[in-house]
Scaffold this motif. Structure first.
Motif, PDB file in Angstrom:
ATOM      1  N   ILE A  91       0.836  -1.204   0.000  1.00 51.19           N
ATOM      2  CA  ILE A  91       0.000   0.000   0.000  1.00 51.19           C
ATOM      3  C   ILE A  91       0.872   1.255   0.000  1.00 51.19           C
ATOM      4  O   ILE A  91       0.573   2.237  -0.689  1.00 51.19           O
ATOM      5  N   LEU A  92       1.963   1.228   0.757  1.00 53.75           N
ATOM      6  CA  LEU A  92       2.866   2.380   0.832  1.00 53.75           C
ATOM      7  C   LEU A  92       3.497   2.655  -0.530  1.00 53.75           C
ATOM      8  O   LEU A  92       3.544   3.804  -0.989  1.00 53.75           O
ATOM      9  N   ILE A  93       3.976   1.612  -1.198  1.00 57.31           N
ATOM     10  CA  ILE A  93       4.574   1.787  -2.518  1.00 57.31           C
ATOM     11  C   ILE A  93       3.531   2.270  -3.519  1.00 57.31           C
ATOM     12  O   ILE A  93       3.795   3.146  -4.356  1.00 57.31           O
ATOM     13  N   ALA A  94       2.327   1.699  -3.436  1.00 59.94           N
ATOM     14  CA  ALA A  94       1.254   2.114  -4.334  1.00 59.94           C
ATOM     15  C   ALA A  94       0.913   3.590  -4.141  1.00 59.94           C
ATOM     16  O   ALA A  94       0.650   4.316  -5.108  1.00 59.94           O
ATOM     17  N   ALA A  95       0.930   4.054  -2.878  1.00 55.51           N
ATOM     18  CA  ALA A  95       0.635   5.460  -2.608  1.00 55.51           C
ATOM     19  C   ALA A  95       1.677   6.374  -3.249  1.00 55.51           C
ATOM     20  O   ALA A  95       1.352   7.445  -3.771  1.00 55.51           O
ATOM     21  N   LEU A  98       1.082   6.472  -7.056  1.00 53.76           N
ATOM     22  CA  LEU A  98      -0.099   7.250  -7.427  1.00 53.76           C
ATOM     23  C   LEU A  98       0.053   8.735  -7.096  1.00 53.76           C
ATOM     24  O   LEU A  98      -0.818   9.536  -7.455  1.00 53.76           O
ATOM     25  N   GLY A  99       1.131   9.091  -6.416  1.00 56.82           N
ATOM     26  CA  GLY A  99       1.368  10.485  -6.073  1.00 56.82           C
ATOM     27  C   GLY A  99       2.052  11.235  -7.199  1.00 56.82           C
ATOM     28  O   GLY A  99       2.314  10.688  -8.281  1.00 56.82           O
ATOM     29  N   PRO A 100       2.352  12.507  -6.970  1.00 50.97           N
ATOM     30  CA  PRO A 100       3.006  13.317  -8.004  1.00 50.97           C
ATOM     31  C   PRO A 100       4.453  12.898  -8.214  1.00 50.97           C
ATOM     32  O   PRO A 100       5.083  12.310  -7.335  1.00 50.97           O
ATOM     33  N   GLY A 101       4.980  13.202  -9.397  1.00 50.75           N
ATOM     34  CA  GLY A 101       6.372  12.910  -9.691  1.00 50.75           C
ATOM     35  C   GLY A 101       6.573  11.589 -10.411  1.00 50.75           C
ATOM     36  O   GLY A 101       5.643  10.800 -10.576  1.00 50.75           O
ATOM     37  N   ASP A 102       7.817  11.374 -10.850  1.00 54.65           N
ATOM     38  CA  ASP A 102       8.178  10.153 -11.567  1.00 54.65           C
ATOM     39  C   ASP A 102       8.827   9.177 -10.592  1.00 54.65           C
ATOM     40  O   ASP A 102       9.852   9.484  -9.976  1.00 54.65           O
ATOM     41  N   HIS A 103       8.214   7.998 -10.436  1.00 47.92           N
ATOM     42  CA  HIS A 103       8.722   7.006  -9.498  1.00 47.92           C
ATOM     43  C   HIS A 103       8.870   5.659 -10.197  1.00 47.92           C
ATOM     44  O   HIS A 103       8.421   4.632  -9.702  1.00 47.92           O
ATOM     45  N   ALA A 104       9.511   5.655 -11.354  1.00 45.20           N
ATOM     46  CA  ALA A 104       9.598   4.447 -12.173  1.00 45.20           C
ATOM     47  C   ALA A 104      10.360   3.331 -11.476  1.00 45.20           C
ATOM     48  O   ALA A 104      10.102   2.150 -11.723  1.00 45.20           O
ATOM     49  N   ILE A 106      10.744   2.995  -7.984  1.00 46.50           N
ATOM     50  CA  ILE A 106      10.445   2.871  -6.555  1.00 46.50           C
ATOM     51  C   ILE A 106      10.221   1.417  -6.148  1.00 46.50           C
ATOM     52  O   ILE A 106      10.686   0.965  -5.099  1.00 46.50           O
ATOM     53  N   ALA A 107       9.496   0.659  -6.992  1.00 49.10           N
ATOM     54  CA  ALA A 107       9.228  -0.744  -6.650  1.00 49.10           C
ATOM     55  C   ALA A 107      10.521  -1.557  -6.662  1.00 49.10           C
ATOM     56  O   ALA A 107      10.773  -2.361  -5.757  1.00 49.10           O
ATOM     57  N   ARG A 108      11.337  -1.349  -7.683  1.00 53.08           N
ATOM     58  CA  ARG A 108      12.606  -2.082  -7.783  1.00 53.08           C
ATOM     59  C   ARG A 108      13.505  -1.785  -6.599  1.00 53.08           C
ATOM     60  O   ARG A 108      14.034  -2.702  -5.952  1.00 53.08           O
ATOM     61  N   ASP A 109      13.686  -0.504  -6.277  1.00 55.50           N
ATOM     62  CA  ASP A 109      14.578  -0.124  -5.191  1.00 55.50           C
ATOM     63  C   ASP A 109      14.064  -0.639  -3.847  1.00 55.50           C
ATOM     64  O   ASP A 109      14.839  -1.124  -3.018  1.00 55.50           O
ATOM     65  N   SER A 110      12.748  -0.532  -3.644  1.00 52.59           N
ATOM     66  CA  SER A 110      12.173  -0.965  -2.364  1.00 52.59           C
ATOM     67  C   SER A 110      12.275  -2.472  -2.185  1.00 52.59           C
ATOM     68  O   SER A 110      12.681  -2.968  -1.127  1.00 52.59           O
ATOM     69  N   VAL A 111      11.885  -3.224  -3.209  1.00 49.74           N
ATOM     70  CA  VAL A 111      11.887  -4.685  -3.098  1.00 49.74           C
ATOM     71  C   VAL A 111      13.317  -5.218  -2.985  1.00 49.74           C
ATOM     72  O   VAL A 111      13.579  -6.160  -2.240  1.00 49.74           O
ATOM     73  N   ILE A 352      -0.770  -1.066 -11.431  1.00 49.61           N
ATOM     74  CA  ILE A 352      -0.868   0.393 -11.291  1.00 49.61           C
ATOM     75  C   ILE A 352      -0.210   1.088 -12.480  1.00 49.61           C
ATOM     76  O   ILE A 352      -0.728   2.080 -13.013  1.00 49.61           O
ATOM     77  N   GLY A 353       0.932   0.556 -12.912  1.00 47.79           N
ATOM     78  CA  GLY A 353       1.604   1.131 -14.067  1.00 47.79           C
ATOM     79  C   GLY A 353       0.757   1.054 -15.325  1.00 47.79           C
ATOM     80  O   GLY A 353       0.711   2.010 -16.120  1.00 47.79           O
ATOM     81  N   MET A 354       0.061  -0.062 -15.514  1.00 44.12           N
ATOM     82  CA  MET A 354      -0.810  -0.201 -16.679  1.00 44.12           C
ATOM     83  C   MET A 354      -1.985   0.765 -16.610  1.00 44.12           C
ATOM     84  O   MET A 354      -2.373   1.366 -17.613  1.00 44.12           O
ATOM     85  N   LEU A 355      -2.577   0.912 -15.422  1.00 44.40           N
ATOM     86  CA  LEU A 355      -3.764   1.765 -15.276  1.00 44.40           C
ATOM     87  C   LEU A 355      -3.430   3.255 -15.370  1.00 44.40           C
ATOM     88  O   LEU A 355      -4.262   4.058 -15.819  1.00 44.40           O
ATOM     89  N   THR A 356      -2.233   3.628 -14.937  1.00 46.80           N
ATOM     90  CA  THR A 356      -1.850   5.045 -14.936  1.00 46.80           C
ATOM     91  C   THR A 356      -0.892   5.391 -16.063  1.00 46.80           C
ATOM     92  O   THR A 356      -0.408   6.535 -16.129  1.00 46.80           O
ATOM     93  N   ASP A 357      -0.606   4.437 -16.920  1.00 46.68           N
ATOM     94  CA  ASP A 357       0.298   4.649 -18.055  1.00 46.68           C
ATOM     95  C   ASP A 357       1.688   5.087 -17.595  1.00 46.68           C
ATOM     96  O   ASP A 357       2.325   5.958 -18.180  1.00 46.68           O
TER      97      ASP A 357
END
Length: 409
Positions: A91-95, A98-104, A106-111, A352-357
């Motif tokens: 949920i934290l990563i998803a937030a 979905l927030g402002p900015g480019d976070h391409a 974030i998932a890779r770095d976090s996981v 999320i990436g698919m839905l938000t392009d």
């Protein structure tokens, strides 16, 4: 009912909730004051308060998790803590996505940070603690093997395959994401079904040799088989393991039926205590970025610190299990957290990436791929043995130290 409430909703539990949620709400009102750049005295004070409250809440999470583990037994008890924390991490990563900015990335770095923390720092410390205190300990090799198989497959899908078949940036193409999501979610669901059902007995502690020998000897008197033959049987066919599959499924249903109120209340309290940890960690990220930026530290370091804080409750629970010599529970918590983290996070961020392009970059750097490969090899070799030792823990800690050095490279 009233007696159950008094034993679960204790003054200490209420104090933890008030502190956690109170500090979080206070920080929201102080939003303008904590906007970078923050004066150094205020920055240090805020970080000290946040970390202190997170630690207090973390001990509360550990307490509730241990009560649930004792009531439900493994692997169900460990799954409660593992999945709850992983869901909140997702949920934290998803937030952030979905927030402002480019976070391409974030998932890779976090996981990746979570993977190195769990598989090296936490497991390494647990093996050191248990090895120094109890000596070599026997684990359930079949259960650990199931974990490691899933970890290898999920790690390959997350970090290696996108670099080979994806875009030049290391992201999956849209037409590739759909089958990756399906197979990841499907295999994770199948794994959970097997872990909680037919194979539940493979994720329980291995009985001490003396107890196994006594059980097999007494059983041999009625089955006309020699003690040597009984002791030499594979784990899945020994008398103490026979019928555990059926007993496990009936046992958990009976426990849930008998102690339904207690289990529901403790689950609610656990999640209510975990949430402030994650929310405060998110606020702490801004302060850490500000502070680390002033000293020229790498941005990725804040991600590692956040990951360590988010998984602090599970780390404390794992270390306590290691102190008590419950090495299979350490595996259930750590390896289970790794499987859940990747199995839930990667499909979620791809959707999320698919839905938000948005493009989701997953392919890792060569050094991180090399360290992850070394980690998996050390894990497979170490847990393939009948017993795990403190030496194996030291090896995992060395890998984590090198990962820390790579952050500054």
């Amino acid at each position: 009912m009233t007696a159950a409430l008094r034993t679960i909703i204790t003054p200490t539990a209420i104090l933890r909730l008030v502190l956690g949620w109170g500090v979080f709400i206070a920080l929201q009102f102080m939003g303008s004051l904590l906007a970078p750049p923050v004066p150094l005295p205020l920055l240090v004070t805020a970080l000290v308060v946040i970390i202190a409250v997170i630690l207090i809440c973390a001990f509360g999470v550990v307490t509730e998790a241990e009560h649930l583990a004792n009531r439900l037994g493994d692997p169900y008890g460990s799954l409660v803590l593992t999945i709850s924390i992983c869901l909140i991490e997702v949920i934290l990563i998803a937030a952030v996505l979905l927030g402002p900015g480019d976070h391409a990335t974030i998932a890779r770095d976090s996981v990746m940070a979570v993977s190195m923390i769990i598989l090296n720092a936490v497991i390494g410390l647990c093996l050191l603690v248990s090895g120094l205190r109890h000596g070599a300990l026997t684990h359930n090799r079949t259960g650990v093997s199931n974990y490691l198989v899933m970890i290898v497959v999920f790690a390959a899908l997350a970090f290696a395959v996108p670099a080979l078949i994806g875009t030049p940036d290391g992201a999956y193409e849209i037409w590739q994401e759909i089958p990756i999501i399906v197979v990841t979610v499907g295999s994770y669901a199948f794994f959970l079904y097997r872990q909680m059902g037919p194979q539940a007995h493979e994720f329980t502690e291995v009985a001490p040799f003396e107890a196994v020998q006594a059980i097999t000897s007494s059983t041999a008197e009625t089955t006309q088989s020699s003690p040597a033959e009984a002791a030499g049987r594979p784990e899945s066919t020994r008398p103490e393991a026979a019928g555990q599959t059926d007993d496990a499924s009936h046992g958990i249903v009976e426990i849930l039926s008998t102690h339904r109120v207690e289990i529901v209340l403790r689950l609610v309290l656990l999640v209510a205590t975990v949430l402030p940890i994650v929310l405060l960690s998110h606020d702490m990220a801004t302060l850490l970025d500000d502070g680390l930026g002033r000293f020229g530290a790498p941005v990725a370091l804040s991600g590692v610190v956040i990951a360590m804080i988010v998984f602090l409750p599970e780390t404390l629970t794992s270390l306590r299990a290691a102190w008590n010599g419950e090495i299979q529970r350490v595996s259930n918590l750590c390896h289970g957290a790794q499987v859940s983290t990747v199995g839930l996070t990667i499909p979620t961020v791809l959707v999320i990436g698919m839905l938000t392009d948005q493009q989701i970059v997953l392919a890792e750097s060569p050094i991180n791929l090399a360290l992850l490969a070394i980690t998996l090899m050390v894990s497979i070799i170490g847990f393939a043995a009948k017993k795990v030792t403190a030496v194996q823990g030291a090896a995992h800690i060395i890998i984590f130290v090198v990962f820390g050095l790579a952050l500054f490279a």
